[in-house]
Scaffold this motif. Sequence first.
Motif, PDB file in Angstrom:
ATOM      1  N   LEU A 288     -28.310  20.529  47.017  1.00 30.96           N
ATOM      2  CA  LEU A 288     -29.564  20.131  47.646  1.00 30.96           C
ATOM      3  C   LEU A 288     -30.138  18.886  46.984  1.00 30.96           C
ATOM      4  N   GLY A 289     -29.988  18.770  45.671  1.00 30.16           N
ATOM      5  CA  GLY A 289     -30.464  17.577  44.977  1.00 30.16           C
ATOM      6  C   GLY A 289     -29.704  16.335  45.396  1.00 30.16           C
ATOM      7  N   GLU A 290     -28.387  16.458  45.528  1.00 30.08           N
ATOM      8  CA  GLU A 290     -27.587  15.326  45.994  1.00 30.08           C
ATOM      9  C   GLU A 290     -27.973  14.945  47.416  1.00 30.08           C
ATOM     10  N   MET A 291     -28.215  15.947  48.259  1.00 33.76           N
ATOM     11  CA  MET A 291     -28.635  15.665  49.627  1.00 33.76           C
ATOM     12  C   MET A 291     -29.967  14.934  49.655  1.00 33.76           C
ATOM     13  N   THR A 292     -30.905  15.334  48.810  1.00 30.96           N
ATOM     14  CA  THR A 292     -32.233  14.719  48.790  1.00 30.96           C
ATOM     15  C   THR A 292     -32.148  13.269  48.327  1.00 30.96           C
ATOM     16  N   ALA A 293     -31.354  13.022  47.280  1.00 30.00           N
ATOM     17  CA  ALA A 293     -31.168  11.646  46.810  1.00 30.00           C
ATOM     18  C   ALA A 293     -30.480  10.806  47.881  1.00 30.00           C
ATOM     19  N   ALA A 294     -29.467  11.370  48.540  1.00 31.03           N
ATOM     20  CA  ALA A 294     -28.749  10.631  49.580  1.00 31.03           C
ATOM     21  C   ALA A 294     -29.654  10.318  50.760  1.00 31.03           C
ATOM     22  N   ALA A 295     -30.473  11.279  51.163  1.00 27.34           N
ATOM     23  CA  ALA A 295     -31.376  11.056  52.292  1.00 27.34           C
ATOM     24  C   ALA A 295     -32.382   9.943  51.979  1.00 27.34           C
ATOM     25  N   ALA A 296     -32.871   9.895  50.741  1.00 24.21           N
ATOM     26  CA  ALA A 296     -33.795   8.829  50.349  1.00 24.21           C
ATOM     27  C   ALA A 296     -33.101   7.470  50.410  1.00 24.21           C
ATOM     28  N   LEU A 297     -31.853   7.398  49.951  1.00 25.90           N
ATOM     29  CA  LEU A 297     -31.107   6.143  50.009  1.00 25.90           C
ATOM     30  C   LEU A 297     -30.879   5.708  51.451  1.00 25.90           C
ATOM     31  N   MET A 298     -30.485   6.645  52.291  1.00 24.02           N
ATOM     32  CA  MET A 298     -30.177   6.309  53.685  1.00 24.02           C
ATOM     33  C   MET A 298     -31.437   5.907  54.447  1.00 24.02           C
ATOM     34  N   GLN A 299     -32.542   6.571  54.191  1.00 18.86           N
ATOM     35  CA  GLN A 299     -33.795   6.219  54.863  1.00 18.86           C
ATOM     36  C   GLN A 299     -34.225   4.807  54.483  1.00 18.86           C
ATOM     37  N   SER A 300     -34.133   4.458  53.222  1.00 18.84           N
ATOM     38  CA  SER A 300     -34.601   3.147  52.779  1.00 18.84           C
ATOM     39  C   SER A 300     -33.612   2.040  53.115  1.00 18.84           C
ATOM     40  N   ASN A 301     -32.421   2.414  53.595  1.00 14.40           N
ATOM     41  CA  ASN A 301     -31.391   1.435  53.925  1.00 14.40           C
ATOM     42  C   ASN A 301     -31.431   1.020  55.394  1.00 14.40           C
ATOM     43  N   ILE A 302     -32.327   1.624  56.182  1.00 12.56           N
ATOM     44  CA  ILE A 302     -32.423   1.298  57.602  1.00 12.56           C
ATOM     45  C   ILE A 302     -33.848   0.886  57.939  1.00 12.56           C
ATOM     46  N   LYS A 303     -33.988   0.149  59.027  1.00 11.80           N
ATOM     47  CA  LYS A 303     -35.313  -0.210  59.527  1.00 11.80           C
ATOM     48  C   LYS A 303     -35.637   0.754  60.660  1.00 11.80           C
ATOM     49  N   PHE A 304     -36.390   1.786  60.323  1.00 10.29           N
ATOM     50  CA  PHE A 304     -36.624   2.849  61.296  1.00 10.29           C
ATOM     51  C   PHE A 304     -37.959   3.515  61.008  1.00 10.29           C
TER      52      PHE A 304
END
Length: 322
Positions: A46-62
Amino acid sequence: MSELHKFLFDGLPVRGLLVRLTDAWQEILKRRQTAGAYPVEVMHLLGEMTAAAALMQSNIKFNGALILQIFGDGPVKLAVAEVQPDLSLRATATVTGSVDAGCSLSQLVNVNNKGRCAITLDPKDKFPGQQPYQGVVPLFGDQHEKIENLSEVLEHYMLQSEQLDTKLILAADGNVAAGLLIQRLPVKGQGNLEGRIDRDANEDQIGLNEDYKRIAMLAGTLKREELLSLDADTILRRLFWEEPITRFGAMTPSFACSCSRDRVGNMLRGLGAAEIESIIAERGKVEVGCEFCGAQYDFDPVDAAQIFTSQSRQQPPTSTLQ
């Protein structure tokens, strides 16, 4: 304090992001304590998922929520991490079976190779009838071999959905959830003033850019212990000390939950008056707990009646608690 850093490699078609969730991740785990702490293996996932989701969110303009989900047929039926455009985030996991020490990803969610990873983009301002965009990838490779690292699953998703080479390093423990993302920059459409992405050109470049391959190789030398224990400046200096980098101002992810009494009321309305009345007849009230933050919402007979008598003034019903 939690931090997310964006950076570019000067003169090269490569970008990077580094996130270290400290207080935000610890708050997620703290909220879980009343329901019982997660097994260590589930906490790491779950921690890896949370870190990954933060990276992916900040990597897109959405302008909307990015929701990363893993679901399958192991003891972890569902794990969810959700990040808003302002990097407020929340996460939870549903564990229905025993988790043995040292369980791998496939043993947690992909016992029979039926596990899936879904990434949903849910816009804040939807057009009438507009549905969230969702991409789904399996938890196995091209030869149906089980994938044991979340980072590989997400690298495959980004290669499939964006035609972009991506290197992802993830790690989590009880104090920190962290991640490093390195990605080849997209190729812009030629002669296009709007700068739209040329998907065919991106696909043609997969695996060919030597600058990206060199930097991704350097990123791959980062050890789990280093990602969890070292600060952002030290990590970037150790990995890329020979590479000129332009860094942008650090952003601050934080824990936040979007649940509310009104949202719960909408969910109960979706169940229907007959179902709610039967619950009240049996228990005297309806009790709903938010799995993300632990908040409890109680509805006695009067509260429940108001849900349906004021239906015309409420939001359209939904079948899930957000």
